[in-house]
Write an enzyme that holds these catalytic residues in place. Structure first.
Site, mmCIF file in Angstrom:
data_model
loop_
_atom_site.group_PDB
_atom_site.id
_atom_site.type_symbol
_atom_site.label_atom_id
_atom_site.label_comp_id
_atom_site.label_asym_id
_atom_site.label_seq_id
_atom_site.Cartn_x
_atom_site.Cartn_y
_atom_site.Cartn_z
ATOM 1 N N SER A 84 -17.763 -12.488 8.397
ATOM 2 C CA SER A 84 -17.038 -11.794 9.466
ATOM 3 C C SER A 84 -17.906 -11.356 10.634
ATOM 4 O O SER A 84 -17.378 -10.831 11.624
ATOM 5 C CB SER A 84 -16.312 -10.569 8.890
ATOM 6 N N SER A 120 -12.155 -5.169 10.030
ATOM 7 C CA SER A 120 -12.513 -6.577 9.850
ATOM 8 C C SER A 120 -11.277 -7.423 9.561
ATOM 9 O O SER A 120 -11.300 -8.338 8.735
ATOM 10 C CB SER A 120 -13.549 -6.745 8.736
ATOM 11 N N LYS A 177 -16.898 -12.442 14.094
ATOM 12 C CA LYS A 177 -15.986 -11.690 14.956
ATOM 13 C C LYS A 177 -16.698 -11.052 16.145
ATOM 14 O O LYS A 177 -16.050 -10.644 17.112
ATOM 15 C CB LYS A 177 -15.247 -10.645 14.129
#
Length: 328
Positions: A106, A163, A109
């Site tokens: 993640s 997240s 991102k």
């Protein structure tokens, strides 16, 4: 800390040129079966390329070669890759496999947020699709529903704090119409930022053979992102109250909390450091990951990254170690 000279700049300039050619058509650059590939650096003189590399990547970057250093002073076996970058002094002070290709989970991102913050109107409202909310049961989400009408700003908080993979897809579809088209934008921006040993296929970092980066590339991406005041504001937020309208025109309120273990109080920050913010990431393929921006006691800007932590406690213990040893 290892110093770098003009020879290294020449190598970087060559790497940029080669990889731009590769990025032009995203074939022949597959990550499949090549997770352990690293930058193939051969230090050779190619003239004075200082100006070329600085004009492409921007001046004032932390630069080093592929040689690891500092590992004997910390529990380096706790993670696969790690790096400490003193942004103020423009020095790499710890280097552990920072050019090795890896799954970013993640922390992907960060690039998604950077693109949206650079280009979008944060007050725009978009409708969350069925595709965005169709997530696996173990997927990290911020519990959006199809038909929810949510502002871009709110989606950014959901993506970066909780997240939320659902929020990441909603943002990609808002900006490009599909995650496939957004991935093309991601790869263009990565190349533009000098992160030429990366390739992205989705906005959230779920594992895919052709979705990879290097720790140094993520430093380049994050270093650009933290220069945006609204990015720093988002990643430094510990808790955010989201408000939006659902498909039945009813107001929905959620409280989203930052997944950063230092912010949650689960782990103590290193003495003398102020943790500004960052991004976590965890998948089976990537291990436990953390990209962090902090300030040391001298008010110097420090970017520290750990990838492939064996466990979450290992990750934070190791991050604290490398900041104490190499961030002060």
């Amino acid at each position: 800390m290892r110093c770098i000279n003009k020879k290294r700049f020449a190598v970087l300039a060559t790497l940029v040129a080669v990889n731009i050619a590769c990025m032009g058509i995203f074939t022949g650059c597959s990550f499949m079966g090549k997770k352990d590939d690293s930058y193939n650096i051969a230090l050779s003189s190619a003239g004075d390329s200082n100006n070329k590399i600085n004009s492409f990547l921007g001046e004032g970057l932390c630069v080093t070669d592929e040689v690891n250093f500092g590992l004997e002073k910390v529990s380096s076996e706790s993670a696969e890759e790690a790096g400490v970058f003193n942004v103020t002094k423009k020095e790499v002070t710890y280097s552990q496999n920072i050019y090795k290709k890896l799954y970013p989970a993640s922390t992907t991102k960060i690039l998604t947020a950077y693109i949206i913050l650079k280009n979008a109107n944060l007050n725009d409202v978009t409708t969350v699709s069925e595709n965005a909310v169709k997530q696996a049961g173990d997927s990290s989400v911020c519990h959006l529903k199809a038909g929810d009408k949510v502002s871009v700003k709110t989606l950014l908080y959901g993506m970066m704090l909780e997240s939320g993979n659902d929020a990441a897809i909603a943002l990609a579809e808002y900006y490009s119409g599909s995650t496939t088209d957004f991935a093309k934008v991601m790869n263009r921006y990565a190349s533009k930022l000098g992160a030429t040993h990366s390739h992205f296929v989705n906005p959230n970092g779920l594992p895919a053979d052709n979705h990879y980066t290097t720790l140094y590339d993520m430093y380049l991406i994050f270093n650009s992102a933290v220069k945006l005041s609204n990015f720093k504001e988002i990643v430094s937020t510990k808790e955010y109250t989201a408000s939006y309208i659902n498909a039945n025109s009813k107001e929905v309120t959620q409280v989203w909390k930052n997944t950063n273990g230092y912010f949650k109080g689960t782990y103590s920050a290193p003495d003398g450091f102020t943790i500004i913010g960052g991004k976590t990431g965890t998948t089976n393929a990537a291990g436990h990951c953390l990209v962090l921006y902090s300030k040391n006691a001298r008010n110097e800007d420090i970017i520290s990254i750990v990838y492939g932590g064996k466990t979450k406690p290992d990750l934070y213990k190791f991050m604290t170690q490398i900041l104490n040893e190499f961030g002060k």
